[in-house]
Design a protein around this motif. Sequence first.
Motif, PDB file in Angstrom:
ATOM      1  N   LEU A   1      -5.550  17.466  -3.728  1.00 48.42           N
ATOM      2  CA  LEU A   1      -6.676  17.830  -2.860  1.00 48.42           C
ATOM      3  C   LEU A   1      -7.759  16.765  -2.846  1.00 48.42           C
ATOM      4  CD1 LEU A   1      -7.894  21.497  -3.319  1.00 48.42           C
ATOM      5  CD2 LEU A   1      -7.152  20.355  -1.228  1.00 48.42           C
ATOM      6  N   HIS A   2      -7.914  16.038  -3.937  1.00 48.92           N
ATOM      7  CA  HIS A   2      -9.002  15.056  -4.044  1.00 48.92           C
ATOM      8  C   HIS A   2      -8.505  13.633  -3.843  1.00 48.92           C
ATOM      9  CE1 HIS A   2     -11.704  18.174  -5.545  1.00 48.92           C
ATOM     10  NE2 HIS A   2     -10.672  18.598  -6.243  1.00 48.92           N
ATOM     11  N   PHE A   3      -7.250  13.485  -3.422  1.00 49.31           N
ATOM     12  CA  PHE A   3      -6.747  12.114  -3.264  1.00 49.31           C
ATOM     13  C   PHE A   3      -7.108  11.594  -1.873  1.00 49.31           C
ATOM     14  CE2 PHE A   3      -4.319   8.412  -2.968  1.00 49.31           C
ATOM     15  CZ  PHE A   3      -4.487   7.888  -4.239  1.00 49.31           C
ATOM     16  N   THR A   4      -8.151  10.792  -1.801  1.00 47.99           N
ATOM     17  CA  THR A   4      -8.721  10.388  -0.512  1.00 47.99           C
ATOM     18  C   THR A   4      -8.188   9.028  -0.050  1.00 47.99           C
ATOM     19  OG1 THR A   4     -10.511   9.237  -1.627  1.00 47.99           O
ATOM     20  CG2 THR A   4     -10.896  11.553  -1.071  1.00 47.99           C
ATOM     21  N   GLU A   5      -8.422   8.739   1.237  1.00 44.99           N
ATOM     22  CA  GLU A   5      -8.070   7.413   1.783  1.00 44.99           C
ATOM     23  C   GLU A   5      -8.859   6.325   1.085  1.00 44.99           C
ATOM     24  OE1 GLU A   5      -7.377   6.513   5.804  1.00 44.99           O
ATOM     25  OE2 GLU A   5      -7.060   8.606   6.356  1.00 44.99           O
ATOM     26  N   ARG A   6     -10.086   6.656   0.661  1.00 46.86           N
ATOM     27  CA  ARG A   6     -10.906   5.649  -0.026  1.00 46.86           C
ATOM     28  C   ARG A   6     -10.247   5.210  -1.344  1.00 46.86           C
ATOM     29  NH1 ARG A   6     -16.045   4.637   0.340  1.00 46.86           N
ATOM     30  NH2 ARG A   6     -16.522   5.121  -1.831  1.00 46.86           N
ATOM     31  N   ILE A   7      -9.648   6.176  -2.045  1.00 41.45           N
ATOM     32  CA  ILE A   7      -8.977   5.809  -3.312  1.00 41.45           C
ATOM     33  C   ILE A   7      -7.743   4.960  -2.998  1.00 41.45           C
ATOM     34  CG2 ILE A   7      -7.884   6.654  -5.426  1.00 41.45           C
ATOM     35  CD1 ILE A   7      -9.503   9.275  -5.063  1.00 41.45           C
TER      36      ILE A   7
ATOM     37  N   ARG B   1      -0.294  13.018   2.565  1.00 36.52           N
ATOM     38  CA  ARG B   1      -1.036  12.165   1.622  1.00 36.52           C
ATOM     39  C   ARG B   1      -0.141  11.071   1.040  1.00 36.52           C
ATOM     40  NH1 ARG B   1      -6.216  15.552  -0.047  1.00 36.52           N
ATOM     41  NH2 ARG B   1      -5.951  16.363   2.033  1.00 36.52           N
ATOM     42  N   LEU B   2       1.099  11.431   0.761  1.00 34.72           N
ATOM     43  CA  LEU B   2       2.026  10.405   0.253  1.00 34.72           C
ATOM     44  C   LEU B   2       2.210   9.304   1.289  1.00 34.72           C
ATOM     45  CD1 LEU B   2       5.025  12.036  -1.627  1.00 34.72           C
ATOM     46  CD2 LEU B   2       2.763  11.377  -2.451  1.00 34.72           C
ATOM     47  N   ALA B   3       2.399   9.695   2.547  1.00 24.98           N
ATOM     48  CA  ALA B   3       2.612   8.693   3.598  1.00 24.98           C
ATOM     49  C   ALA B   3       1.382   7.800   3.695  1.00 24.98           C
ATOM     50  CB  ALA B   3       2.886   9.389   4.931  1.00 24.98           C
ATOM     51  N   MET B   4       0.201   8.413   3.601  1.00 30.46           N
ATOM     52  CA  MET B   4      -1.053   7.652   3.704  1.00 30.46           C
ATOM     53  C   MET B   4      -1.142   6.628   2.571  1.00 30.46           C
ATOM     54  SD  MET B   4      -4.265   7.628   2.142  1.00 30.46           S
ATOM     55  CE  MET B   4      -4.597   9.216   1.375  1.00 30.46           C
ATOM     56  N   VAL B   5      -0.897   7.059   1.350  1.00 34.45           N
ATOM     57  CA  VAL B   5      -1.072   6.120   0.231  1.00 34.45           C
ATOM     58  C   VAL B   5       0.046   5.066   0.233  1.00 34.45           C
ATOM     59  CG1 VAL B   5      -0.068   7.703  -1.479  1.00 34.45           C
ATOM     60  CG2 VAL B   5      -1.511   5.880  -2.261  1.00 34.45           C
ATOM     61  N   ARG B   6       1.240   5.461   0.641  1.00 38.10           N
ATOM     62  CA  ARG B   6       2.324   4.468   0.696  1.00 38.10           C
ATOM     63  C   ARG B   6       2.024   3.392   1.748  1.00 38.10           C
ATOM     64  NH1 ARG B   6       7.315   8.473  -0.835  1.00 38.10           N
ATOM     65  NH2 ARG B   6       7.735   7.455  -2.823  1.00 38.10           N
ATOM     66  N   ALA B   7       1.352   3.812   2.829  1.00 31.93           N
ATOM     67  CA  ALA B   7       1.021   2.830   3.868  1.00 31.93           C
ATOM     68  C   ALA B   7      -0.020   1.832   3.356  1.00 31.93           C
ATOM     69  CB  ALA B   7       0.489   3.548   5.110  1.00 31.93           C
ATOM     70  N   LYS B   8      -0.868   2.269   2.451  1.00 30.70           N
ATOM     71  CA  LYS B   8      -1.948   1.383   1.980  1.00 30.70           C
ATOM     72  C   LYS B   8      -1.577   0.589   0.731  1.00 30.70           C
ATOM     73  CE  LYS B   8      -5.959   3.951   3.753  1.00 30.70           C
ATOM     74  NZ  LYS B   8      -5.993   3.308   5.043  1.00 30.70           N
TER      75      LYS B   8
END
Length: 460
Positions: free
Chosen positions: A237-243, A284-291
Motif C-alpha cells: 500500500l505504501h510502495f510509491t512511484e517516488r520510491i 505496482r510490480l509493473a511500475m517498479v519493474r519499469a523504473k
Amino acid sequence: MTATYRVETWGCQMNEHDAERMAGLLNRRGLSAAASEADAGVVILNTCAVREKAEDKLYSRLGELRLLKKERPDLVIAVAGCIGQMSGADIFKRAPFVDLVLGPRAIKNLPELVEQARRQRTIDVNLHEDSVRFGYDDAERLTPGRARVTVMEGCNKTCTYCIVPTTRGRESHRNYDALLDEVRRLADRGFVEIELLGQNVNAWVDETRSRDFADLCRGVARVGGIKRVRFTTSHPLHFTERIAAAMGEEPALCPYLHLPVQSGSNAVLRAMKRGYSRENYLERLAMVRAKVPNLSLSTDFIVAFPGETEDDHAATMALAAEARFDFFYSFLYSPRPGTPAESLDGIPRAVAKDRHMRLLELQAGIQEERMSRFAGAVSEVLVEGEDGRGDHPPAGWRRYFGHDRHWKIVVFDAPRPLEPGRLVDVKIERTTPHQLRGTMAGALPPAASRSLSLPVMAGR
Ligand code: SAM
Ligand code: SF4
C-alpha cells in the motif's frame, strides 16, 4: 561469569537487530559476550511470536536451560522479544525459573533490568513510546560491512492474522536528521551497506521535515562511503512511484525489493484486511519493474488462511506464475492469540500442506530460470565469511560467501584471503535455484591458474 551474556535470536531482521542492540547496551555496561553457553552468566532468548512453531521452540529451549539453572542458580535467564511481550507474566507461570521477561520496546532498559533480575524476578512489557530515541548508536553491528538501521518501531496496520501490532505496539518513527547522523557515523566506521528496517518500512515519514521514505532512501544513498542501501519490509500500500524512482536513479540503492503479497485472491486479501487487491499489487510490480532495470523481487505468502478455497489457492498460484518472483517465503497460516482471525475455522492440515507443496513446486522452475539470468555476469559481493560446506576450493585458494546487490547468495573462490566486510566483484560461472557460484573477477579461474602454476611449482 555473571558478567558474560549470550543472546539467542529467532525470527525477522528486526529481531536480529534487536539482538545487536542488546549486545551493544550490555557491552557498554562492562559485560561481554560469552564464548559458550557454559560460560554465560546471562542467557537472553530473543523470541518471535509470528507463528506458533516459534513458541514451541522457546519452551523446548527453556526446558534445557532449566537443567543448567539447577547446576548454576546464579544464571540469569531472560525471555525477550515478541513472546515476552505477548505472554508476559504467564511465562513465569509456565517456566518459574525464568528471571526476566521483557518486550521489544523495553530493550533500552536492558542493562538495568538484568541488574534487577539478579535480585528479584523482573518484568517490563510496557510499550515505551519513546523507545525510538534510545540505544541505536550503541548497537554492536555483528555483520561485517553491513549495518542495520531501524527507521521505525511498531506497526499501525491491522492484518487480521498478525500478532506484530500487539507485540511491537503502534508505529513510532525516528527523525530524519537522527537517522542520517547515524548512517554518517556508520560510514565513518567503514560500513559500506545499510539496511533500513521497519515492519512497515516504506510508511516511514518525518512529519516535522515533510520527508517521506523516498527522501530518506535518497539521503542515505548519498552519504559518502555508503555503497549499497536496501530496506525491509515494504508494504504494497505504501510502495510509491517516488520510491521506485529513487531505486532506479540512485546508484547505491540496490535493485532488490521484498514486497509481501500474502495471497493472490481478492477474497482472501479482503479477509486478511491487507488493503489492496491482486490487481493493485500487480500494477505496482509493473511500475517498479519499469523504473528499476533487472529488479529482483521476493514476497511472502500465507497458505491456507481460514476460508481459503481451491479457487483462491488457484488465484495465488496464478499470481506467482505471473509475478515471477526471484524467491519467496511461504508459511502455513498459524492462528495467533487475540488476533481477529484466531476464531475462524481453519483449513484441514493435509489440504493446507498439499496447497503449500503445489506452490513450492511451481516456484522451483521459476526460481531456476530467474537465477539463470546471472550466468556469465559480474556480481558485486559483500564478503560475509568463508564457506566450509561441500567440496574444497582448489589448493591454495579460499572459498567465500556473501550477498550481491540482488540479495542473492554468492559462493566464490578467491586466490588470496579476503576480509569479511569488503566488496569484491565475482564472475558468475554457475547458477542453482538457491545460489550463484563463481570466481573472484580478475583472478584466473582455478583450473587455468593451476595449469599455469604447475611448471613453476615443478621447477622449485
Ligand atoms: N510487515 C510485513 C508485511 O506486512 O508484509 C511482514 C511482517 S511479518 C513478521 C512476516 C511475515 O510473517 C508476513 O509477511 C506473513 O507472511 C507471515 N505471518 C505473519 N503472521 C502470520 C500467521 N499468523 N501465520 C502465518 N504466517 C504469518
Ligand atoms: Fe503484521 Fe500486517 Fe503489520 Fe506486517 S503490516 S507487521 S503483516 S500487521
